[in-house]
Scaffold this active site. Structure first.
Site, PDB file in Angstrom:
ATOM      1  N   HIS A 122       0.837  -1.218   0.000  1.00 30.22           N
ATOM      2  CA  HIS A 122       0.000   0.000   0.000  1.00 30.22           C
ATOM      3  C   HIS A 122       0.867   1.261   0.000  1.00 30.22           C
ATOM      4  O   HIS A 122       0.447   2.292   0.494  1.00 30.22           O
ATOM      5  CB  HIS A 122      -0.937   0.041   1.213  1.00 30.22           C
ATOM      6  CG  HIS A 122      -1.659  -1.243   1.455  1.00 30.22           C
ATOM      7  ND1 HIS A 122      -2.903  -1.523   0.940  1.00 30.22           N
ATOM      8  CD2 HIS A 122      -1.283  -2.360   2.138  1.00 30.22           C
ATOM      9  CE1 HIS A 122      -3.277  -2.737   1.306  1.00 30.22           C
ATOM     10  NE2 HIS A 122      -2.303  -3.269   2.026  1.00 30.22           N
ATOM     11  N   LYS A 162      15.359  22.773  -9.520  1.00 31.45           N
ATOM     12  CA  LYS A 162      14.685  21.532  -9.898  1.00 31.45           C
ATOM     13  C   LYS A 162      15.540  20.573 -10.718  1.00 31.45           C
ATOM     14  O   LYS A 162      16.382  20.967 -11.503  1.00 31.45           O
ATOM     15  CB  LYS A 162      13.412  21.847 -10.696  1.00 31.45           C
ATOM     16  CG  LYS A 162      12.299  22.393  -9.849  1.00 31.45           C
ATOM     17  CD  LYS A 162      11.642  21.329  -9.004  1.00 31.45           C
ATOM     18  CE  LYS A 162      10.711  20.544  -9.844  1.00 31.45           C
ATOM     19  NZ  LYS A 162       9.371  20.396  -9.418  1.00 31.45           N
ATOM     20  N   GLU A 222       9.238   9.496 -16.031  1.00 31.72           N
ATOM     21  CA  GLU A 222       7.832   9.892 -16.205  1.00 31.72           C
ATOM     22  C   GLU A 222       7.332   9.525 -17.603  1.00 31.72           C
ATOM     23  O   GLU A 222       6.201   9.072 -17.774  1.00 31.72           O
ATOM     24  CB  GLU A 222       7.669  11.391 -15.971  1.00 31.72           C
ATOM     25  CG  GLU A 222       7.875  11.771 -14.504  1.00 31.72           C
ATOM     26  CD  GLU A 222       8.032  13.274 -14.327  1.00 31.72           C
ATOM     27  OE1 GLU A 222       7.059  14.006 -14.538  1.00 31.72           O
ATOM     28  OE2 GLU A 222       9.148  13.724 -13.996  1.00 31.72           O
ATOM     29  N   SER A 248      14.140  22.654 -14.713  1.00 32.06           N
ATOM     30  CA  SER A 248      12.905  23.412 -14.897  1.00 32.06           C
ATOM     31  C   SER A 248      13.269  24.766 -15.485  1.00 32.06           C
ATOM     32  O   SER A 248      14.319  25.323 -15.173  1.00 32.06           O
ATOM     33  CB  SER A 248      12.220  23.584 -13.548  1.00 32.06           C
ATOM     34  OG  SER A 248      11.413  24.731 -13.557  1.00 32.06           O
TER      35      SER A 248
END
Ligand code: ARG
Length: 466
Positions: free
Chosen positions: A164, A291, A298, A285
């Site tokens: 979980h 970043k 992704e 970024s």
């Protein structure tokens, strides 16, 4: 209308028509932008077909030699990137035949004896998928080797195992990597299986009913690397099970990659910091200078959608399609090619990214030590050493967790006196039992997470993947 013999009109079926196809029809009907990728399969299929026609005395040696000479020239042109594909000639089969006619004249017309584009396309497509399977298999194997090297270096690196997405029990990073190796191994098995069932040659089934020419289908099948010819000419030209199986196998493999990609995204996040992805596979970024984004992971996570999408598209095309061939089947290739392209890229990027990841063992271990992760070990200890029922032990440990929570610490930070207040049988052994090292070491059941077991599995995989 232009002169039919000029070959401006469709070479294959122009004879029956009195006007040209409309431009938009040509746009809809033409598949050359997609199926040119089967050019070598098509040429090789033609080579074996015409050789067989000669052996069976269906075409003369002179015609056969001429055709072979022409096909050789075409092959070389394609290899050099000089072959010009034309939408006017619909698909790869007609483009090649048109070019052959330009090169050798009317002898080219003998090539299509005892075959149709329906069996030709099925044969080309199967051969293309067969090659794609070989390539994907190799790429999966490369990933397995990369993962295995990581597992080997981290066979005893302790991390929290999750259920979980909550810390559940300590495991080793090597064990976690081996989980993916098992998945990849099943992917390879499935590819093998697709290939095994696919490997029957449709060539010679002609349009759908077979042919009256005395062809030798066993010979062409053998020479094109198939195990045997297909046994039913109707099925041969309408079957696309092999494409469905390929797409389904590709979807499963891509799903594995996507699950791992999601883990990587989690693991690099600020809350985890388990791993670092190298600069080469990260992006920055445009607005936030601090970043460092795991875009590669992704995109792998997302790209699976394109692959599973192709599977459902093909199911939808095939659903309710009557036997034997219908032009709907022309839409199958772009789905398979796109699935292959996506999966191939995903595998390459995953391999590249994994080769360069840094594993932050300190953070892994720190995370493994938190959140009462070894509470089950303590309960098991009471059962094994004091013959308590598991329910009773569960209850005792539950109370200890409550106590630790109220003090804002972990179980292992409680004083021995606190343990003994709740159960006098406790002694200083509890600290050993609660250690994450002990927790993984004792899980030495076959396939378990103990470093000794993990090491054994690693050795087995090293032998298998040589
Ligand atoms: N380009 C076609 C395809 O990919 C080849 C077969 C055409 N057959 C036909 N009967 N029109 O399906």
């Amino acid at each position: 209308m232009s002169d039919k013999s000029s070959h401006d009109m469709n070479l294959m079926w122009g004879g029956r028509f009195s006007s040209q196809t409309s431009n938009i029809m040509e746009k809809l009907n033409s598949s050359i932008d997609t199926d040119h990728r089967m050019v070598f399969q098509d040429i090789n299929g033609s080579i074996e077909h015409v050789k067989m026609l000669r052996l069976q005395k269906i075409v003369s040696s002179k015609v056969c030699d001429n055709i072979l000479r022409g096909l050789k020239i075409i092959k070389n042109e394609v290899k050099k990137g000089k072959f010009e594909y034309s939408k006017k000639f619909e698909d790869i089969h007609m483009n090649i035949e048109k070019k052959l006619h330009d090169l050798i004249g009317d002898d080219a017309g003998y090539l299509h004896t005892a075959r149709s584009r329906n069996d030709q396309v099925a044969t080309d497509f199967k051969m293309w998928i067969r090659d794609a399977i070989g390539d994907l298999d190799l790429k999966i194997k490369k990933n397995m080797k990369t993962f295995l090297a990581i597992a080997d270096k981290n066979f005893n690196s302790i991390m929290p195992g999750f259920t979980h997405l909550q810390s559940a029990q300590p495991v080793t990073f090597g064990h976690h990597m081996l989980a993916y190796i098992e998945m990849f191994s099943r992917d390879r098995d499935r590819l093998y299986d697709v290939k095994k069932r696919l490997n029957e040659c449709p060539l010679g089934s002609a349009a759908l009913a077979g042919t009256s020419f005395p062809i030798d289908r066993f010979l062409t099948s053998k020479n094109l690397g198939f195990d045997r010819p297909t046994a039913n000419s109707i099925d041969s030209v309408s079957d696309r099970d092999f494409a469905l199986e390929f797409l389904s196998t590709a979807s499963i493999c891509a799903t594995h990659l996507s699950r791992l990609a999601e883990e990587l995204v989690i693991w690099v996040s600020d809350g985890f910091k388990f791993i670092k992805i190298s600069d080469r596979f990260s992006t920055g970024s445009s607005i936030m200078p601090q970043k460092r984004n795991p875009d590669a992971a992704e995109l792998i996570r997302a790209k699976v959608a394109n692959i599973t999408g192709t599977l459902f598209s093909l199911f939808t095309i095939l659903k309710g399609l009557p036997l034997a061939y219908s032009k709907d089947l022309q839409e199958d290739k772009k789905l398979v090619f796109s699935a292959y392209d996506n999966l191939s890229l995903m595998l390459e990027v995953m391999n590249g990214m994994m080769k360069e990841i840094t594993i932050n063992k300190q953070f892994l271990k720190k995370a493994a030590k938190s959140r009462f992760i070894t509470a089950t070990d303590l309960a098991d200890y009471l059962v094994t050493n004091f013959n308590y029922s598991f329910r009773k032990s569960h209850n005792i440990v539950g109370k200890l967790v409550l106590k630790a929570e109220s003090l804002g610490c972990d179980l292992i930070n409680l004083e021995l006196a606190e343990f003994q207040k709740i159960n006098p049988d406790f002694d200083k052994n509890v600290y050993k039992i609660l250690s994450v090292e002990n927790s993984v070491n004792i899980r030495s059941s076959y396939g378990g997470t103990s470093p000794s077991e993990v090491k054994k599995r690693i050795r087995e995989w090293q032998k298998k993947l040589k």
